[in-house]
Motif scaffolding. Structure first.
Motif, PDB file in Angstrom:
ATOM      1  N   LYS A 114      -6.784   9.119   2.011  1.00  0.00           N
ATOM      2  CA  LYS A 114      -8.098   8.685   1.515  1.00  0.00           C
ATOM      3  C   LYS A 114      -9.042   8.404   2.683  1.00  0.00           C
ATOM      4  CE  LYS A 114     -10.206   5.215  -1.502  1.00  0.00           C
ATOM      5  NZ  LYS A 114      -9.951   4.037  -2.364  1.00  0.00           N
ATOM      6  N   ASN A 115      -8.532   7.747   3.718  1.00  0.00           N
ATOM      7  CA  ASN A 115      -9.365   7.468   4.882  1.00  0.00           C
ATOM      8  C   ASN A 115      -9.756   8.745   5.616  1.00  0.00           C
ATOM      9  OD1 ASN A 115      -9.830   4.451   5.809  1.00  0.00           O
ATOM     10  ND2 ASN A 115      -7.844   4.502   4.779  1.00  0.00           N
ATOM     11  N   SER A 148      -1.105   7.840   0.724  1.00  0.00           N
ATOM     12  CA  SER A 148      -2.383   7.945  -0.007  1.00  0.00           C
ATOM     13  C   SER A 148      -3.496   7.240   0.756  1.00  0.00           C
ATOM     14  CB  SER A 148      -2.240   7.321  -1.403  1.00  0.00           C
ATOM     15  OG  SER A 148      -1.251   7.996  -2.136  1.00  0.00           O
ATOM     16  N   TRP A 149      -3.170   6.077   1.351  1.00  0.00           N
ATOM     17  CA  TRP A 149      -4.175   5.312   2.103  1.00  0.00           C
ATOM     18  C   TRP A 149      -4.695   6.124   3.282  1.00  0.00           C
ATOM     19  CZ3 TRP A 149      -3.943   3.487   7.215  1.00  0.00           C
ATOM     20  CH2 TRP A 149      -4.929   2.568   7.575  1.00  0.00           C
ATOM     21  N   CYS A 190      -9.181   3.076  12.276  1.00  0.00           N
ATOM     22  CA  CYS A 190      -8.677   3.106  10.902  1.00  0.00           C
ATOM     23  C   CYS A 190      -7.632   1.991  10.715  1.00  0.00           C
ATOM     24  CB  CYS A 190      -8.065   4.470  10.602  1.00  0.00           C
ATOM     25  SG  CYS A 190      -7.414   4.630   8.927  1.00  0.00           S
ATOM     26  N   VAL A 236      -6.903  -2.832   8.835  1.00  0.00           N
ATOM     27  CA  VAL A 236      -5.777  -3.604   8.302  1.00  0.00           C
ATOM     28  C   VAL A 236      -5.288  -4.643   9.307  1.00  0.00           C
ATOM     29  CG1 VAL A 236      -3.424  -3.447   7.388  1.00  0.00           C
ATOM     30  CG2 VAL A 236      -5.069  -1.611   6.935  1.00  0.00           C
ATOM     31  N   VAL A 263       0.838  -1.204   0.000  1.00  0.00           N
ATOM     32  CA  VAL A 263       0.000   0.000   0.000  1.00  0.00           C
ATOM     33  C   VAL A 263       0.872   1.253   0.000  1.00  0.00           C
ATOM     34  CG1 VAL A 263      -1.687   1.298   1.382  1.00  0.00           C
ATOM     35  CG2 VAL A 263      -1.833  -1.195   1.257  1.00  0.00           C
ATOM     36  N   ASP A 264       0.436   2.278  -0.733  1.00  0.00           N
ATOM     37  CA  ASP A 264       1.028   3.608  -0.604  1.00  0.00           C
ATOM     38  C   ASP A 264       0.417   4.208   0.661  1.00  0.00           C
ATOM     39  OD1 ASP A 264       1.320   6.447  -0.651  1.00  0.00           O
ATOM     40  OD2 ASP A 264       1.775   6.357  -2.784  1.00  0.00           O
ATOM     41  N   ILE A 265       1.155   4.200   1.754  1.00  0.00           N
ATOM     42  CA  ILE A 265       0.591   4.511   3.064  1.00  0.00           C
ATOM     43  C   ILE A 265       0.116   5.962   3.146  1.00  0.00           C
ATOM     44  CG2 ILE A 265       1.058   4.573   5.547  1.00  0.00           C
ATOM     45  CD1 ILE A 265       3.106   2.293   5.033  1.00  0.00           C
TER      46      ILE A 265
END
Length: 399
Positions: free
Chosen positions: A275-276, A271-272, A288, A292, A267-269
């Motif tokens: 996004k959240n 961006s993740w 959050c 995962v 994952v691109d952390i």
């Protein structure tokens, strides 16, 4: 048990049985002996009782040695496909688990039985509960071409060629000893320092107590040490960390060094997290992370960070801290669980004085070393068994 043989193999494990069967198939009079009460004990316990007998993707880079080129010849001459053909010849059903790892569908006993049948069919004798007390080099004559005399608990035997296939020091409860290293030293061979390989990492103090509360939780991660990285599962235990990625990195880690773990390697952390934050601004950081990880693990990482606000409340500094932890969690193990549970032994007989083609000693004619006793160690995933098959077959073919 007869008194004289053309070939004696000490060690009825994977490498020794392969060597014995191969040499006997060439018409040699072969004895495979072992001090244990059962043959191929590590085969039987491996892979959770299903034996990870080889890997589809065997390359020299999957092996550690002070001479990285030594393994190439044997691996190229007896490949994973050769052993897979043998498995299929014996009607053994198998499957690929992950990353090319091949396991028996039913039981590791099938690989043990395969090796025993190959020895029986070729005419190699197997003698268990046979302890070798001394090995004495003797001068061969026309009447008696033997080069070695062995005294054992069940009598004396002699042979022209002696193969040491005694393995390393891992899992001493199954009979592992340093006998092979002693033989090597007797004949003037150098031994690289040995240490436990493919073994869990241990921790101490506050970190250990925290890990204990997480025991049983696993995470798919990228684990790195120096210039080596492995992307597989890590597992929290009552002693520290285990799981495939940890076992792999244990071959490279030395006390005092850090280990770096990317907890979200796919994952691109940045961006993740963004996004959240945009989609769920009221969500807490812990909840959050629980998308995962388990709730317990998510809570642990929030405690490490000292942050558990809503996502919308994260400032730039806190966001950077979260990303850094998830991408580069840095830990300092206190040690290794050691030989008791180690799957392999690193180090061993220096290969510079062993022929990479025949596995014969360059110091003592007729003396051979194969398998784990040598300074060649494979990664987790069937590579050490493939080394046993390849080195055993190479020596057996040359006898």
């Amino acid at each position: 048990m007869d008194k004289s043989y053309q070939v004696i193999v000490i060690g009825a494990g994977a490498a020794g049985l392969m060597c014995g069967a191969t040499a006997a198939a060439k018409g040699k009079k072969v004895l495979v002996l072992d001090h244990a009460n059962k043959m191929a004990k590590k085969v039987l316990m491996s892979g959770g009782g299903r034996c990870n007998f080889t890997n589809l993707y065997v390359e020299p880079d999957n092996f550690l040695s002070h001479n990285p080129h030594f393994c190439k010849s044997a691996l190229s001459r007896y490949t994973q496909w050769d052993f897979i053909s043998l498995v299929e010849k014996h009607g053994i059903d198998y499957y690929e688990k992950t990353l090319g790892q091949l396991f028996c569908k039913t039981s590791s006993k099938e690989i043990r039985d395969l090796l025993q049948k190959e020895c029986q069919h070729a005419g190699a004798s197997i003698q268990l509960k046979c302890e070798v007390n001394t090995i004495e080099p003797i001068e061969p004559t026309e009447e008696n071409p033997s080069r070695f005399k062995l005294t054992t608990n069940i009598g004396e035997v002699d042979c022209n060629s002696l193969v040491i296939a005694t393995g390393g020091l891992s899992i001493p409860t199954m009979g592992a000893t340093g006998f092979g290293y002693q033989v090597a030293q007797q004949f003037g061979h150098k031994i690289y320092p040995t240490r436990a390989g493919l073994t869990p990492l241990t921790f101490s103090g506050k970190q250990l107590e925290e890990f204990k509360s997480l025991a049983g939780n696993s995470i798919e991660a990228m684990v790195s040490c120096k210039d080596q990285s492995f992307k597989e599962a890590i597992l929290f235990t009552h002693k520290g960390l285990s799981g495939p990625a940890i076992l792999q990195i244990s071959n490279y880690w030395l006390p005092g060094e850090p280990i770096h773990i990317n907890l979200m390697p796919n994952v691109d952390i940045d961006s993740w997290l963004a996004k959240n934050r945009a989609g769920h601004p009221e969500l807490s950081l812990k909840n959050c992370l629980a998308k995962v990880f388990s709730q317990a693990v998510a809570s642990y990482f929030c405690q490490l960070l000292g942050i558990n606000c809503k996502l919308k409340q994260l400032d730039h500094k806190q966001t950077a801290q979260v990303v850094e932890l998830l991408a580069n969690w840095t830990i300092y193990p206190s040690g290794l669980e050691g030989y008791r549970v180690a799957e392999v032994t690193l180090g061993g007989v220096d290969t510079s004085e062993i022929s990479s083609k025949t596995f014969e000693s360059k110091r003592q004619p007729g003396l051979f070393f194969i398998g784990e006793v040598l300074d060649v160690t494979g990664h987790l995933g069937g590579f050490n068994f493939q080394w046993a098959w390849a080195s055993g077959h190479a020596a057996g073919s040359s006898l």
